[in-house]
Design a protein around this motif. Structure first.
Motif, short mmCIF file in Angstrom:
data_model
loop_
_atom_site.label_atom_id
_atom_site.label_comp_id
_atom_site.label_asym_id
_atom_site.label_seq_id
_atom_site.Cartn_x
_atom_site.Cartn_y
_atom_site.Cartn_z
N ALA A 104 20.25 54.70 46.06
CA ALA A 104 19.84 53.95 44.87
C ALA A 104 19.86 52.45 45.16
CB ALA A 104 20.76 54.27 43.70
N THR A 105 19.09 51.71 44.39
CA THR A 105 19.07 50.26 44.46
C THR A 105 19.69 49.70 43.20
OG1 THR A 105 17.04 50.27 45.78
CG2 THR A 105 17.61 48.21 44.67
N VAL A 106 20.87 49.12 43.31
CA VAL A 106 21.56 48.59 42.14
C VAL A 106 20.82 47.35 41.63
CG1 VAL A 106 23.70 47.59 41.26
CG2 VAL A 106 23.78 49.54 42.83
N GLU A 107 20.50 47.38 40.35
CA GLU A 107 19.74 46.29 39.72
C GLU A 107 20.62 45.39 38.87
OE1 GLU A 107 15.97 45.99 36.64
OE2 GLU A 107 16.01 47.59 38.14
N LYS A 108 21.69 45.97 38.30
CA LYS A 108 22.60 45.15 37.50
C LYS A 108 23.91 45.89 37.25
CE LYS A 108 19.60 44.51 34.39
NZ LYS A 108 18.79 44.12 33.21
N VAL A 109 24.90 45.13 36.81
CA VAL A 109 26.19 45.66 36.39
C VAL A 109 26.28 45.49 34.88
CG1 VAL A 109 28.69 45.34 36.49
CG2 VAL A 109 27.33 45.22 38.60
N LEU A 110 26.66 46.56 34.19
CA LEU A 110 26.81 46.53 32.73
C LEU A 110 28.27 46.74 32.37
CD1 LEU A 110 23.78 48.81 31.75
CD2 LEU A 110 23.82 46.31 31.90
N LEU A 111 28.74 46.02 31.35
CA LEU A 111 30.14 46.13 30.93
C LEU A 111 30.24 46.46 29.45
CD1 LEU A 111 31.73 43.04 32.74
CD2 LEU A 111 31.69 45.43 33.51
N THR A 112 31.10 47.43 29.12
CA THR A 112 31.34 47.76 27.71
C THR A 112 32.40 46.84 27.10
OG1 THR A 112 33.05 49.42 28.20
CG2 THR A 112 30.75 50.18 28.08
N HIS A 113 33.44 46.49 27.88
CA HIS A 113 34.48 45.61 27.34
C HIS A 113 35.32 45.04 28.48
CE1 HIS A 113 36.61 49.48 27.59
NE2 HIS A 113 37.77 48.87 27.33
N GLY A 114 36.29 44.21 28.12
CA GLY A 114 36.97 43.39 29.11
C GLY A 114 38.32 43.86 29.57
N HIS A 115 38.70 45.09 29.33
CA HIS A 115 39.96 45.59 29.87
C HIS A 115 39.84 45.78 31.39
CE1 HIS A 115 41.80 47.21 25.86
NE2 HIS A 115 41.96 45.92 26.02
N ILE A 116 40.94 45.59 32.06
CA ILE A 116 40.90 45.51 33.51
C ILE A 116 40.38 46.77 34.18
CG2 ILE A 116 43.32 46.24 33.78
CD1 ILE A 116 43.41 44.09 36.10
N ASP A 117 40.68 47.94 33.62
CA ASP A 117 40.22 49.17 34.25
C ASP A 117 38.72 49.37 34.11
OD1 ASP A 117 40.93 49.46 31.51
OD2 ASP A 117 40.96 51.64 31.68
N HIS A 118 38.07 48.53 33.30
CA HIS A 118 36.63 48.62 33.12
C HIS A 118 35.86 47.51 33.81
CE1 HIS A 118 36.46 51.83 29.95
NE2 HIS A 118 37.74 51.51 29.91
N CYS A 119 36.49 46.38 34.07
CA CYS A 119 35.70 45.25 34.57
C CYS A 119 36.29 44.49 35.73
CB CYS A 119 35.39 44.28 33.43
SG CYS A 119 36.78 43.30 32.87
N ALA A 120 37.44 44.91 36.26
CA ALA A 120 38.08 44.13 37.32
C ALA A 120 37.20 43.97 38.55
CB ALA A 120 39.42 44.76 37.70
N GLY A 121 36.39 44.98 38.85
CA GLY A 121 35.55 44.90 40.05
C GLY A 121 34.15 44.40 39.80
N ALA A 122 33.84 44.00 38.57
CA ALA A 122 32.46 43.67 38.22
C ALA A 122 31.90 42.51 39.04
CB ALA A 122 32.36 43.35 36.73
N LYS A 123 32.64 41.42 39.13
CA LYS A 123 32.13 40.24 39.83
C LYS A 123 31.96 40.53 41.31
CE LYS A 123 31.05 35.80 39.86
NZ LYS A 123 30.78 35.56 41.30
N THR A 124 32.93 41.20 41.92
CA THR A 124 32.83 41.52 43.34
C THR A 124 31.65 42.43 43.62
OG1 THR A 124 35.22 41.28 43.63
CG2 THR A 124 34.05 42.54 45.30
N LEU A 125 31.46 43.45 42.77
CA LEU A 125 30.36 44.37 42.97
C LEU A 125 29.01 43.68 42.74
CD1 LEU A 125 29.98 47.43 43.64
CD2 LEU A 125 29.54 47.75 41.19
N ALA A 126 28.93 42.86 41.71
CA ALA A 126 27.68 42.13 41.45
C ALA A 126 27.34 41.20 42.61
CB ALA A 126 27.80 41.35 40.14
N ASP A 127 28.34 40.53 43.14
CA ASP A 127 28.10 39.64 44.29
C ASP A 127 27.66 40.45 45.51
OD1 ASP A 127 28.75 37.46 42.77
OD2 ASP A 127 30.77 37.22 43.62
N HIS A 128 28.26 41.61 45.70
CA HIS A 128 27.91 42.45 46.85
C HIS A 128 26.44 42.84 46.83
CE1 HIS A 128 28.35 45.61 49.91
NE2 HIS A 128 27.69 46.41 49.09
N TYR A 129 25.93 43.19 45.65
CA TYR A 129 24.53 43.62 45.55
C TYR A 129 23.58 42.48 45.18
CZ TYR A 129 26.08 48.48 45.87
OH TYR A 129 26.62 49.68 46.31
#
Length: 271
Positions: A104-129
């Motif tokens: 798959a080709t990741v196009e974006k990262v989507l977040l439902t809310h800001g608790h750590i178990d849901h978004c801690a890796g968001a910035k790193t993953l978004a930067d990676h792709y």
């Protein structure tokens, strides 16, 4: 965050009432893959043969991550191979491996809310792709700014605060490939929580708003039980009993099943 209200283990999805999407379950206990409308692993559900051939499909892969077993979702538009990753709270190597497995080709990262178990890796993953982060609602800045403190409190790897590329508002949409998801602001568990809904596929990604047999905690700062109940009853139930939802923890269910049997929000349950 982890609580007794959150089911601790993922089980296989129920037979989808509308087979216009495909579940692939990876619960760190074996992948269950339904690539053409039937179970590829014996004994994990009964799916009707042949439904996929004439349908536009969205593949939904649940990837439980972090010690809290949070359901990060990989959504893939089968027509284009383009994808969105929802709530990458951690274990990014597992998420990236699944992205590669599906080519798959990741196009974006989507977040439902800001608790750590849901978004801690968001910035790193978004930067990676090299992609953008969309969501949650801006009222969630309160929680995302606290990611360093959350990681220390819950023993997570150090997580840095970030600003999403796009805060989402109720009534907006997000898209990837040929897929479009509607955005519903559903506060209560947290003030800026959002839900993503695919009207065509009758699928909702609800984060920690609703679970099979339960609802999200509201005893966190800026949580509100009344707001949560109203959001479920006034925003989610009208979408239809046939909607299958992916919760932030635990197995999938349908709005109809929860409306009938969930002790917190079933018809007749007190708010």
């Amino acid at each position: 965050m982890m609580d007794s209200l959150y089911p601790k283990h993922i089980v296989h999805a129920p037979d989808p009432p509308n087979p216009s999407f495909i579940f692939t379950m990876d619960a760190k206990m074996g992948i269950v893959d339904m690539p053409s409308g039937r179970a590829a692993a014996a004994g994990r559900g009964r799916y009707n043969r042949g439904f996929a051939a004439a349908r536009v499909l969205m593949k939904v892969t649940l990837i439980p991550v972090t010690p809290f077993q949070q359901n990060s979702s990989l959504l893939v538009c089968e027509a284009t191979g383009r994808a969105a990753v929802v709530d990458p709270g951690g274990d990014l190597d597992i998420i990236q491996r699944e992205v590669g497995r599906q080519n798959a080709t990741v196009e974006k990262v989507l977040l439902t809310h800001g608790h750590i178990d849901h978004c801690a890796g968001a910035k790193t993953l978004a930067d990676h792709y090299g992609v953008k982060i969309e969501g949650p609602h801006e009222d969630e800045r309160f929680w995302i700014d606290q990611l360093p403190a959350q990681s220390a409190r819950f023993g997570f790897p150090a997580a840095q605060a970030f600003v999403p590329d796009r805060w989402l508002q109720d009534g907006e949409t997000v898209s990837f490939g040929n897929e479009t998801l509607e955005v519903y602001h559903c506060p209560g568990h947290t003030p800026g929580h959002v839900v993503f809904f695919s009207r065509g596929h009758r699928l909702a990604i609800v984060g920690d708003v609703l679970f099979a047999g339960s609802i999200g905690r509201t005893d966190f700062p800026r949580g509100n039980h009344g707001d949560l109940i109203r959001a479920i009853r006034e925003k989610l139930w009208p979408l239809g009993d046939d909607v299958t939802f992916v919760p932030g923890h635990g197995p999938t269910s349908t709005f109809g099943a929860e409306r009938r049997t969930n002790p917190y929000v079933a018809h007749g349950a007190s708010a």
